[in-house]
Design a protein around this motif. Structure first.
Motif, short mmCIF file in Angstrom:
data_model
loop_
_atom_site.label_atom_id
_atom_site.label_comp_id
_atom_site.label_asym_id
_atom_site.label_seq_id
_atom_site.Cartn_x
_atom_site.Cartn_y
_atom_site.Cartn_z
N ILE A 1 35.45 1.80 -8.58
CA ILE A 1 34.55 0.64 -8.36
C ILE A 1 34.67 0.15 -6.91
O ILE A 1 33.67 -0.11 -6.25
CB ILE A 1 34.87 -0.51 -9.35
N ALA A 2 35.92 0.08 -6.42
CA ALA A 2 36.15 -0.39 -5.04
C ALA A 2 35.45 0.53 -4.04
O ALA A 2 34.84 0.07 -3.06
CB ALA A 2 37.65 -0.43 -4.76
N THR A 3 35.49 1.86 -4.29
CA THR A 3 34.83 2.82 -3.40
C THR A 3 33.32 2.63 -3.42
O THR A 3 32.66 2.66 -2.38
CB THR A 3 35.15 4.27 -3.84
N GLY A 4 32.76 2.43 -4.64
CA GLY A 4 31.32 2.22 -4.77
C GLY A 4 30.86 0.96 -4.06
O GLY A 4 29.82 0.95 -3.38
N VAL A 5 31.66 -0.10 -4.21
CA VAL A 5 31.31 -1.39 -3.58
C VAL A 5 31.41 -1.26 -2.06
O VAL A 5 30.53 -1.74 -1.32
CB VAL A 5 32.24 -2.52 -4.09
N GLU A 6 32.46 -0.59 -1.59
CA GLU A 6 32.68 -0.42 -0.14
C GLU A 6 31.50 0.30 0.52
O GLU A 6 31.12 -0.02 1.64
CB GLU A 6 33.97 0.39 0.07
N SER A 7 30.90 1.27 -0.20
CA SER A 7 29.79 2.03 0.41
C SER A 7 28.42 1.52 -0.07
O SER A 7 27.41 2.19 0.13
CB SER A 7 29.94 3.51 0.10
#
Length: 487
Positions: A401-407
């Motif tokens: 989720i953190a990766t998706g939000v970051e990008s």
């Protein structure tokens, strides 16, 4: 090129696994002994696992143009070897430890698992399309035999044929894609292809078609939507330890090489291909979870659930920046632990001489009142697969989720949240079944004192590990951070 001692140290995990295959084959030819073959396999896999430590000291090192041993390869080699070790231990419990048990030859199962594991080791260290193809075929071909190993069960034979036909179709797409990519870039090495694509800015239509066909070939192996149709039938028909191997070691190897391929060339994951990956990810998450809702067979449920989990992993692949590689590493480790635990419970509940495996949900009704510790293990695994806090699965999902939000991949993050919400429902349904009042009818059950045997001890250790990593994930995070693709 000249081979030095360093090259042999770097290749040690693969060489030891290959040597184990030869020793096991000779031992079977000399005298059939189930326990002896099991011990040879376990000893060889443990040695291969230990040899990763000296291999790390000489990494990164290119061993021939085909293979690159770096920290990334070492992490996934370790993961494949651990998963294989767990599956071999489960296979020993499944096939029967005494003279009775499986009606056919039991020893060849270990040989096939070891050969598939060797293919996985080649795959995760491939840096060349030829290395990728050799690894993939060495991984896939033994699995045909493994899936159909319970030859007296027609579902197992059907699963073996389906897997073989669809795997052959996947390989055909992959080869055609490689040919188109070579025609465009003039190189077969990942780095050479990456440089050729980067030189032209956006990849040409030929290169995009080649990459797209390769993606289809790999999507077959990862059972992503819409190439997922074989998955539930194969999981249901395959013997339980083989289904565990398929869900863990086999898929980890394919996904690792996919990450390497896409990370080396940023152009590969841009433009049309990125959109295609996004659509496949959303479809895999939603279809995988929605189809799992309707299942009353635990193996099929886990099969559909694995489609959704690899949909989640595609989010990090699409993001492909920041901490994407780290998120993929964390998620794959937690996924392997929980899948091994879930399939491990099915394995201990099943045995081939009682007919089909204990995979129907009604057979787990009231399990808590008969085998409380086994129920506790399955409960932890279901909570972890659902991504509930204080379990390993939560850490993996949090990173994705953190990766998706970051990008800023909001569509993907939204589908992950929706998919996870659907997932909680069917995982909880399995858990509730375990604690219902016991019916009079019961067909299968785990052996008495299962926790005192090798398979049971390993299963309890997996449950403790899943819980421990949920509470204190730091050792896992630091391990994965050190294994970036930079090597």
């Amino acid at each position: 090129m000249e081979f030095t001692t360093q090259h042999f140290i770097a290749l040690a995990p693969l060489l030891i696994t290959s040597a184990t295959i030869i020793v096991a084959m000779l031992a079977i030819a000399w005298r059939r002994n189930h326990s002896q073959t099991f011990l040879i396999s376990v000893a060889g896999l443990n040695l291969a696992l230990l040899s990763i430590l000296p291999a790390l000291k000489v990494a990164p090192l290119a061993v021939t143009p085909l293979l690159q041993i770096d920290t990334f390869a070492c992490l996934y080699m370790a993961l494949i070897l651990v998963a294989t070790l767990a599956c071999v231990t489960l296979a020993h419990a499944y096939l029967g430890e005494g003279g009775s048990g499986y009606p056919g030859n039991r020893e060849e199962l270990y040989l096939l698992i070891l050969m598939a594991a060797a293919g996985g080791l080649v795959l995760v260290s491939a840096q060349h399309l030829a290395g990728l193809f050799i690894g993939l075929e060495l991984l896939s071909v033994p699995v045909y035999g493994l899936v159909a190993y319970a030859f007296f069960n027609k579902r197992s034979l059907e699963a073996g044929i389906k897997y073989m036909v669809l795997s052959a179709a996947g390989s055909a797409f992959l080869l055609f894609g490689m040919a188109l990519l070579y025609a465009d870039s003039g190189s077969l090495s990942f780095v050479g292809i990456g440089q050729a694509l980067a030189a032209t800015g956006l990849p040409s239509s030929l290169a995009q078609l080649g990459l797209g066909m390769m993606l289809i070939g790999l999507a077959f192996k990862l059972s992503l939507v819409p190439f997922h149709l074989w998955t539930p039938d194969v999981y249901e028909g395959a013997p339980a330890p083989v289904a565990a191997f398929l869900a863990t070691a086999s898929k980890v190897a394919v996904f690792a090489v996919m990450v390497r391929l896409f990370q080396i060339s940023p152009a590969a994951s841009s433009g049309v291909l990125s959109n295609v990956l996004t659509i496949i990810a959303i479809a895999s998450i939603l279809f995988g979870n929605l189809l799992a809702l309707t299942q009353s067979n635990l193996k099929r449920l886990l099969g559909y659930s694995s489609i959704a989990h690899f949909g989640y992993l595609l989010i990090a692949l699409v993001a492909s920046k920041g901490m994407a590689v780290e998120a993929i590493g964390v998620y794959l480790v937690t996924y392997v632990i929980t899948s091994l635990g879930a399939f491990g419970v099915i394995t201990l509940m099943s045995s081939p001489y009682k007919g089909r495996d204990a995979d129907a949900l009604y057979e787990y009704r009231g399990l808590f009142w008969r085998r409380p510790y086994l129920t506790a293990v399955l409960t932890v695994m279901m909570l972890s697969l659902a991504g509930i806090p204080l379990t390993a699965g939560f850490i993996g999902k949090f990173y994705i989720i953190a990766t998706g939000v970051e990008s800023h991949q909001w569509w993907l993050v939204g589908s992950l949240v929706l998919g996870s919400a659907i997932g909680v429902f069917y995982y909880l349904r399995v858990m509730v079944t375990l604690y219902l009042i016991e019916p009079n009818l019961r067909r299968h059950d785990a052996q008495l004192h299962w926790e005192q045997k090798a398979g049971g001890v390993m299963l309890l250790a997996i449950a403790v590990l899943a819980f421990f990593l949920g509470l204190y994930p730091q050792p896992l995070l630091s391990l994965v951070q050190q294994s970036g693709l930079a090597g």
